[in-house]
Design a protein around this motif. Structure first.
Motif, short mmCIF file in Angstrom:
data_model
loop_
_atom_site.label_atom_id
_atom_site.label_comp_id
_atom_site.label_asym_id
_atom_site.label_seq_id
_atom_site.Cartn_x
_atom_site.Cartn_y
_atom_site.Cartn_z
N TRP A 54 0.49 -1.82 0.00
CA TRP A 54 0.16 0.16 -0.36
C TRP A 54 1.33 1.07 -0.10
N LEU A 55 1.70 1.12 1.11
CA LEU A 55 2.22 2.31 1.04
C LEU A 55 3.11 2.79 -0.28
N LEU A 56 3.96 1.12 -1.26
CA LEU A 56 4.54 1.50 -2.61
C LEU A 56 3.69 1.86 -3.15
N ILE A 57 2.28 1.74 -3.36
CA ILE A 57 1.76 2.28 -4.64
C ILE A 57 1.37 3.65 -4.70
N MET A 58 0.81 3.78 -3.07
CA MET A 58 0.97 5.02 -2.70
C MET A 58 1.56 6.21 -2.97
N VAL A 59 3.59 6.00 -2.71
CA VAL A 59 4.35 6.82 -3.41
C VAL A 59 4.52 6.97 -4.69
N LEU A 60 4.25 6.23 -5.06
CA LEU A 60 4.42 6.40 -6.59
C LEU A 60 3.20 6.78 -6.70
N ARG A 61 2.62 7.13 -6.64
CA ARG A 61 0.94 7.72 -6.94
C ARG A 61 1.24 9.50 -7.23
N THR A 62 1.58 9.41 -6.09
CA THR A 62 1.93 10.76 -5.74
C THR A 62 3.50 12.13 -5.36
N ASP A 63 3.25 12.62 -5.50
CA ASP A 63 4.61 13.51 -5.83
C ASP A 63 4.81 13.56 -4.07
N SER A 64 4.09 14.03 -3.00
CA SER A 64 4.17 14.83 -2.17
C SER A 64 3.36 14.03 -1.13
N ALA A 65 4.40 13.92 0.14
CA ALA A 65 3.80 13.37 1.72
C ALA A 65 2.44 13.20 2.22
N THR A 66 1.61 12.05 1.90
CA THR A 66 0.01 12.92 2.42
C THR A 66 0.04 12.08 4.30
N GLY A 67 -0.52 11.73 4.94
CA GLY A 67 -1.61 11.28 6.31
C GLY A 67 -1.73 10.18 5.47
N LEU A 68 -1.97 9.53 4.27
CA LEU A 68 -2.50 8.37 4.29
C LEU A 68 -1.03 7.98 3.68
N GLN A 69 -0.05 8.32 3.41
CA GLN A 69 1.12 7.75 3.42
C GLN A 69 2.16 7.44 4.12
N VAL A 70 1.72 8.52 5.48
CA VAL A 70 2.87 8.14 6.94
C VAL A 70 1.48 7.27 8.07
N LEU A 71 0.74 7.02 7.49
CA LEU A 71 -0.85 5.61 8.25
C LEU A 71 -0.09 4.25 7.92
N ALA A 72 0.31 4.22 6.48
CA ALA A 72 0.62 3.01 5.74
C ALA A 72 3.07 2.83 6.43
N ALA A 73 3.08 4.01 5.98
CA ALA A 73 4.44 3.70 6.84
C ALA A 73 5.00 3.90 8.65
N THR A 74 3.59 3.83 9.10
CA THR A 74 3.08 3.68 10.28
C THR A 74 3.84 2.10 10.63
N GLY A 75 2.49 1.90 9.78
CA GLY A 75 1.99 0.88 9.68
C GLY A 75 2.44 -0.83 8.84
N ALA A 76 3.46 -0.44 8.17
CA ALA A 76 4.62 -1.29 7.61
C ALA A 76 5.60 -1.69 8.28
N ILE A 77 6.25 -0.33 9.01
CA ILE A 77 6.96 -0.38 10.28
C ILE A 77 6.51 -1.44 11.78
N THR A 78 5.23 -0.94 11.88
CA THR A 78 4.52 -1.48 13.23
C THR A 78 4.32 -3.28 12.75
N THR A 79 3.66 -2.90 11.99
CA THR A 79 3.58 -5.14 11.70
C THR A 79 4.56 -5.83 11.33
N THR A 80 5.95 -4.91 10.87
CA THR A 80 7.69 -6.04 10.48
C THR A 80 8.15 -5.55 11.57
#
Length: 147
Positions: A33-59
């Motif tokens: 989810w984080l990879l898809i959102m990063v490739l689609r947008t240029d600026s960091a959004t709240g959803l990207q922060v949420l996806a990054a936090t979820g990715a790091i936490t679950t890993t």
């Protein structure tokens, strides 16, 4: 000696593996989810922060749960080996004591023919409550020493 059919020792199994796999699936989902959102947008959004936090936490959660499962598995194997070793030691001591000659280092078990208690004279016997002839103290003496 043929290996006997002993019950298998406890080893962490389906439940621990389920949680490790579940954390892995969630981590993979968050990373995708984080990879898809990063490739689609240029600026960091709240959803990207949420996806990054979820990715790091679950890993991290998957790594911790996997390490815990591996440690439990190793501890269960070590525990089973220690139990088997204790049984072998006690069995070997039992058989060695039963087969030992009087010249061996292992003290043989007393037999009805050579019972040690029967070889002692009556004056040598000491009860558990007496504690020896020179150590007879009444409860009063012990109570006076405590202050």
């Amino acid at each position: 000696m043929a290996e006997t059919s002993r019950p298998q020792p406890y080893q962490p199994g389906a439940v621990s593996l389920f949680f490790v796999a579940k954390a892995g699936v969630f981590a993979a989902t968050f990373w995708i989810w984080l990879l898809i959102m990063v490739l689609r947008t240029d600026s960091a959004t709240g959803l990207q922060v949420l996806a990054a936090t979820g990715a790091i936490t679950t890993t991290l959660l998957g790594v911790v749960l996997g390490a815990r499962m591996a440690l439990q598995h190793n501890a269960a194997i070590r525990h089973a080996e220690v139990k088997k070793l204790l049984v072998d030691i006690s069995w070997n001591a039992f058989t060695a004591a039963g087969n030992a000659d009087s010249t061996g280092k292992v003290v043989p078990f007393p037999t009805p023919q050579g019972d040690w208690a029967g070889q002692r004279s009556g004056g040598d016997r000491v009860t558990v409550l007496d504690g020896g002839a020179g150590e007879r103290n009444s409860g009063r003496d012990r109570g006076e020493r405590r202050r």
